[in-house]
Scaffold this motif. Structure first.
Motif, PDB file in Angstrom:
ATOM      1  N   HIS A   1       6.214   7.573   2.237  1.00  0.00           N
ATOM      2  CA  HIS A   1       6.546   6.146   2.128  1.00  0.00           C
ATOM      3  C   HIS A   1       6.690   5.494   3.496  1.00  0.00           C
ATOM      4  CE1 HIS A   1       7.332   7.135  -2.043  1.00  0.00           C
ATOM      5  NE2 HIS A   1       8.112   8.108  -1.631  1.00  0.00           N
TER       6      HIS A   1
ATOM      7  N   TYR B   1      10.394  -1.692   5.223  1.00  0.00           N
ATOM      8  CA  TYR B   1      10.936  -2.420   4.080  1.00  0.00           C
ATOM      9  C   TYR B   1      12.078  -3.308   4.556  1.00  0.00           C
ATOM     10  CZ  TYR B   1       8.481   0.939   1.114  1.00  0.00           C
ATOM     11  OH  TYR B   1       7.536   1.712   0.506  1.00  0.00           O
TER      12      TYR B   1
ATOM     13  N   GLU C   1       8.823  -1.614  -5.755  1.00  0.00           N
ATOM     14  CA  GLU C   1       8.575  -0.240  -5.306  1.00  0.00           C
ATOM     15  C   GLU C   1       9.824   0.353  -4.663  1.00  0.00           C
ATOM     16  OE1 GLU C   1       5.913   2.259  -2.038  1.00  0.00           O
ATOM     17  OE2 GLU C   1       5.749   0.081  -2.106  1.00  0.00           O
ATOM     18  N   LEU C   2      10.476  -0.424  -3.803  1.00  0.00           N
ATOM     19  CA  LEU C   2      11.678   0.071  -3.146  1.00  0.00           C
ATOM     20  C   LEU C   2      12.832   0.184  -4.145  1.00  0.00           C
ATOM     21  CD1 LEU C   2      12.904   1.096  -0.555  1.00  0.00           C
ATOM     22  CD2 LEU C   2      13.521  -1.266   0.012  1.00  0.00           C
TER      23      LEU C   2
ATOM     24  N   LEU D   1      12.466   3.449  -5.829  1.00  0.00           N
ATOM     25  CA  LEU D   1      12.847   4.548  -4.938  1.00  0.00           C
ATOM     26  C   LEU D   1      14.363   4.621  -4.774  1.00  0.00           C
ATOM     27  CD1 LEU D   1      10.140   4.234  -2.135  1.00  0.00           C
ATOM     28  CD2 LEU D   1      10.364   6.087  -3.808  1.00  0.00           C
TER      29      LEU D   1
END
Length: 136
Positions: free
Chosen positions: A92, A97, A120-121, A124
């Motif tokens: 990643h 981010y 997406e974050l 995660l």
């Protein structure tokens, strides 16, 4: 509570998070904390669910963090807004981010957190607990 007291509460919360101290982190929160991801508008409510989120967050997400760099902060007696850039480890690591998190308090404890992150974050960060978040 003054802005300085809010900073102290945030520092205690942040220190517990950094040390992956689950019980210490939970002790900085109200009985029924609320966590949200925006712009996805996903919410997680309740102590048991938030505790599972943190367990997953500490076990699965924290090992992915390569570094984080503060961008800005804003404080008052009731809330804190923190913005920072987060770098993750492979696979990643292709981007930085940007995270913004808003924390508010109820009485002497934090009411929860609102994360402003891409989906997406968010996935995660939440790991397996992501499926417990509900749309609102």
């Amino acid at each position: 509570m003054s802005a300085d007291k809010m900073r102290e509460l945030m520092k205690a919360h942040s220190t517990c998070e950094t040390n992956t101290d689950l019980q210490g982190t939970m002790n900085t929160l109200v009985e029924n904390p609320v966590y949200e991801f925006h712009p996805a508008r996903l919410r997680l409510e309740g102590r048991e669910k938030v505790e599972r989120f943190y367990r997953e967050h500490f076990d699965s997400f924290f090992p992915l963090i390569s570094s984080h760099e503060p961008v800005s902060e804003c404080w008052d007696s009731h809330s804190a807004c923190l913005e920072y850039d987060l770098r993750l480890r492979a696979p990643h690591d292709s981007q930085v981010y940007r995270i913004m998190v808003v924390l508010t308090r109820e009485g002497q404890l934090l009411a929860g957190e609102r994360f402003y992150v891409c989906e997406e974050l968010a996935r995660l960060m939440a790991g397996a607990s992501f499926d417990e978040f509900v749309k609102f």
